[in-house]
Scaffold this motif. Structure first.
Motif, mmCIF file in Angstrom:
data_model
loop_
_atom_site.group_PDB
_atom_site.id
_atom_site.type_symbol
_atom_site.label_atom_id
_atom_site.label_comp_id
_atom_site.label_asym_id
_atom_site.label_seq_id
_atom_site.Cartn_x
_atom_site.Cartn_y
_atom_site.Cartn_z
ATOM 1 N N ALA A 164 102.433 84.868 121.491
ATOM 2 C CA ALA A 164 102.428 85.327 120.103
ATOM 3 C C ALA A 164 103.718 84.911 119.396
ATOM 4 O O ALA A 164 103.687 84.468 118.238
ATOM 5 C CB ALA A 164 102.247 86.846 120.052
ATOM 6 N N TRP A 165 104.828 85.031 120.089
ATOM 7 C CA TRP A 165 106.113 84.661 119.491
ATOM 8 C C TRP A 165 106.171 83.158 119.209
ATOM 9 O O TRP A 165 106.607 82.742 118.136
ATOM 10 C CB TRP A 165 107.272 85.095 120.392
ATOM 11 N N ARG A 166 105.687 82.339 120.157
ATOM 12 C CA ARG A 166 105.659 80.879 119.937
ATOM 13 C C ARG A 166 104.773 80.535 118.738
ATOM 14 O O ARG A 166 105.133 79.683 117.920
ATOM 15 C CB ARG A 166 105.154 80.150 121.174
ATOM 16 N N GLU A 167 103.625 81.208 118.624
ATOM 17 C CA GLU A 167 102.731 80.945 117.504
ATOM 18 C C GLU A 167 103.371 81.361 116.181
ATOM 19 O O GLU A 167 103.235 80.663 115.174
ATOM 20 C CB GLU A 167 101.394 81.669 117.706
ATOM 21 N N LEU A 168 104.081 82.485 116.180
ATOM 22 C CA LEU A 168 104.767 82.930 114.968
ATOM 23 C C LEU A 168 105.856 81.935 114.583
ATOM 24 O O LEU A 168 106.006 81.585 113.412
ATOM 25 C CB LEU A 168 105.358 84.331 115.173
ATOM 26 N N GLN A 169 106.602 81.464 115.561
ATOM 27 C CA GLN A 169 107.658 80.487 115.282
ATOM 28 C C GLN A 169 107.074 79.160 114.787
ATOM 29 O O GLN A 169 107.647 78.508 113.917
ATOM 30 C CB GLN A 169 108.531 80.275 116.521
ATOM 31 N N ALA A 170 105.939 78.760 115.343
ATOM 32 C CA ALA A 170 105.282 77.528 114.886
ATOM 33 C C ALA A 170 104.817 77.685 113.439
ATOM 34 O O ALA A 170 104.968 76.768 112.619
ATOM 35 C CB ALA A 170 104.112 77.184 115.797
ATOM 36 N N TRP A 171 104.264 78.866 113.119
ATOM 37 C CA TRP A 171 103.852 79.135 111.736
ATOM 38 C C TRP A 171 105.063 79.076 110.815
ATOM 39 O O TRP A 171 105.012 78.465 109.752
ATOM 40 C CB TRP A 171 103.179 80.510 111.656
ATOM 41 N N ARG A 172 106.132 79.689 111.238
ATOM 42 C CA ARG A 172 107.357 79.692 110.439
ATOM 43 C C ARG A 172 107.866 78.270 110.215
ATOM 44 O O ARG A 172 108.248 77.912 109.107
ATOM 45 C CB ARG A 172 108.422 80.522 111.141
ATOM 46 N N GLN A 173 107.851 77.463 111.260
ATOM 47 C CA GLN A 173 108.300 76.079 111.153
ATOM 48 C C GLN A 173 107.418 75.302 110.164
ATOM 49 O O GLN A 173 107.909 74.516 109.362
ATOM 50 C CB GLN A 173 108.275 75.417 112.533
ATOM 51 N N ARG A 174 106.110 75.550 110.233
ATOM 52 C CA ARG A 174 105.164 74.850 109.360
ATOM 53 C C ARG A 174 105.405 75.186 107.886
ATOM 54 O O ARG A 174 105.221 74.343 107.009
ATOM 55 C CB ARG A 174 103.746 75.235 109.773
ATOM 56 N N TYR A 175 105.819 76.419 107.596
ATOM 57 C CA TYR A 175 105.966 76.861 106.209
ATOM 58 C C TYR A 175 107.411 77.159 105.814
ATOM 59 O O TYR A 175 107.658 77.811 104.807
ATOM 60 C CB TYR A 175 105.084 78.092 105.962
ATOM 61 N N LYS A 176 108.363 76.631 106.561
ATOM 62 C CA LYS A 176 109.782 76.941 106.337
ATOM 63 C C LYS A 176 110.282 76.527 104.950
ATOM 64 O O LYS A 176 111.228 77.110 104.444
ATOM 65 C CB LYS A 176 110.647 76.299 107.416
ATOM 66 N N ASP A 177 109.651 75.546 104.341
ATOM 67 C CA ASP A 177 110.115 75.064 103.044
ATOM 68 C C ASP A 177 109.530 75.828 101.857
ATOM 69 O O ASP A 177 109.868 75.538 100.720
ATOM 70 C CB ASP A 177 109.791 73.573 102.902
ATOM 71 N N LEU A 178 108.688 76.807 102.126
ATOM 72 C CA LEU A 178 108.098 77.589 101.037
ATOM 73 C C LEU A 178 108.960 78.817 100.766
ATOM 74 O O LEU A 178 108.958 79.774 101.529
ATOM 75 C CB LEU A 178 106.667 78.006 101.391
ATOM 76 N N SER A 235 110.470 83.430 102.142
ATOM 77 C CA SER A 235 111.832 83.649 102.643
ATOM 78 C C SER A 235 112.071 85.103 103.060
ATOM 79 O O SER A 235 112.732 85.359 104.068
ATOM 80 C CB SER A 235 112.874 83.203 101.618
ATOM 81 N N GLU A 236 111.524 86.058 102.320
ATOM 82 C CA GLU A 236 111.700 87.467 102.697
ATOM 83 C C GLU A 236 110.978 87.773 104.003
ATOM 84 O O GLU A 236 111.470 88.552 104.824
ATOM 85 C CB GLU A 236 111.214 88.391 101.587
ATOM 86 N N LEU A 237 109.829 87.174 104.199
ATOM 87 C CA LEU A 237 109.096 87.355 105.449
ATOM 88 C C LEU A 237 109.894 86.774 106.618
ATOM 89 O O LEU A 237 109.954 87.359 107.695
ATOM 90 C CB LEU A 237 107.718 86.703 105.361
ATOM 91 N N PHE A 238 110.538 85.627 106.393
ATOM 92 C CA PHE A 238 111.361 85.035 107.447
ATOM 93 C C PHE A 238 112.524 85.956 107.811
ATOM 94 O O PHE A 238 112.905 86.051 108.979
ATOM 95 C CB PHE A 238 111.889 83.658 107.024
ATOM 96 N N ASP A 239 113.069 86.655 106.830
ATOM 97 C CA ASP A 239 114.132 87.630 107.105
ATOM 98 C C ASP A 239 113.610 88.754 108.006
ATOM 99 O O ASP A 239 114.301 89.197 108.917
ATOM 100 C CB ASP A 239 114.686 88.224 105.800
ATOM 101 N N VAL A 240 112.383 89.197 107.749
ATOM 102 C CA VAL A 240 111.778 90.248 108.569
ATOM 103 C C VAL A 240 111.559 89.736 109.998
ATOM 104 O O VAL A 240 111.816 90.450 110.978
ATOM 105 C CB VAL A 240 110.453 90.745 107.948
#
Length: 169
Positions: free
Chosen positions: A133-147, A151-156
């Protein structure tokens, strides 16, 4: 911006080490995209890959019997993932809880699915599920890091990571 090169996504079945050249594949797919005026479909890829000299050819199973079996296995995986369990609660008046019925346990020697609550009740399988689950969350984050909208969700997510045991991710 101009594309500098291509790589296979982390976790993909086409990662380095499988005698594949991501740059060659990426350049070829980019050529196809341009050929079709910017709009590329899976059918375009498949039609090109049918040719023995296409750099995409080796990524496909051309034996119809084997391909059919692989497709059916993919359908079976999808069916397992689609099943949701509905759990009633002991407390009267509380709504039923719907959750994924089965989770994938990627044990190197024998990948399989287990009933979700059972998997989460065992230390070894719980750790595997949480790591995935953590790897999938990090992959999602990497895919959308430029949006910037996320950014607030990334902080969470960063805050959650600080509270997870190191072995969970």
């Amino acid at each position: 911006m101009k594309i500098a090169g291509f790589e296979f996504a982390e976790g993909s079945r086409f990662q380095a080490g499988a005698n594949t050249d991501a740059n060659l594949v990426g350049r070829h797919i980019e050529m196809l995209r341009e050929k079709f005026k910017g709009e590329l479909t899976p059918q375009d890829i498949l039609d090109d890959a049918r040719h023995d000299n296409s750099p995409l050819h080796s990524f496909f199973e051309w034996n119809d019997g084997a391909a059919a079996e692989q497709y059916r296995l993919q359908q079976a995986r999808g069916l397992i993932r689609a099943v949701v369990a509905v759990y009633t609660r002991e407390d009267e008046g509380k709504p039923a809880v719907r959750t994924k019925a089965y989770v994938h346990i990627n044990e190197p020697s024998a990948p399989h699915y287990r009933e979700a609550s059972h998997a989460m009740s065992q230390a070894k399988t719980r750790k595997l599920v949480l790591q995935r689950a953590w790897r999938e969350l990090q992959a999602w984050r990497q895919r959308y890091k430029d949006l910037k909208e996320f950014s607030e969700l990334f902080d969470v997510i960063d805050e959650c990571e600080r509270h997870l045991p190191k072995s969970s991710h």
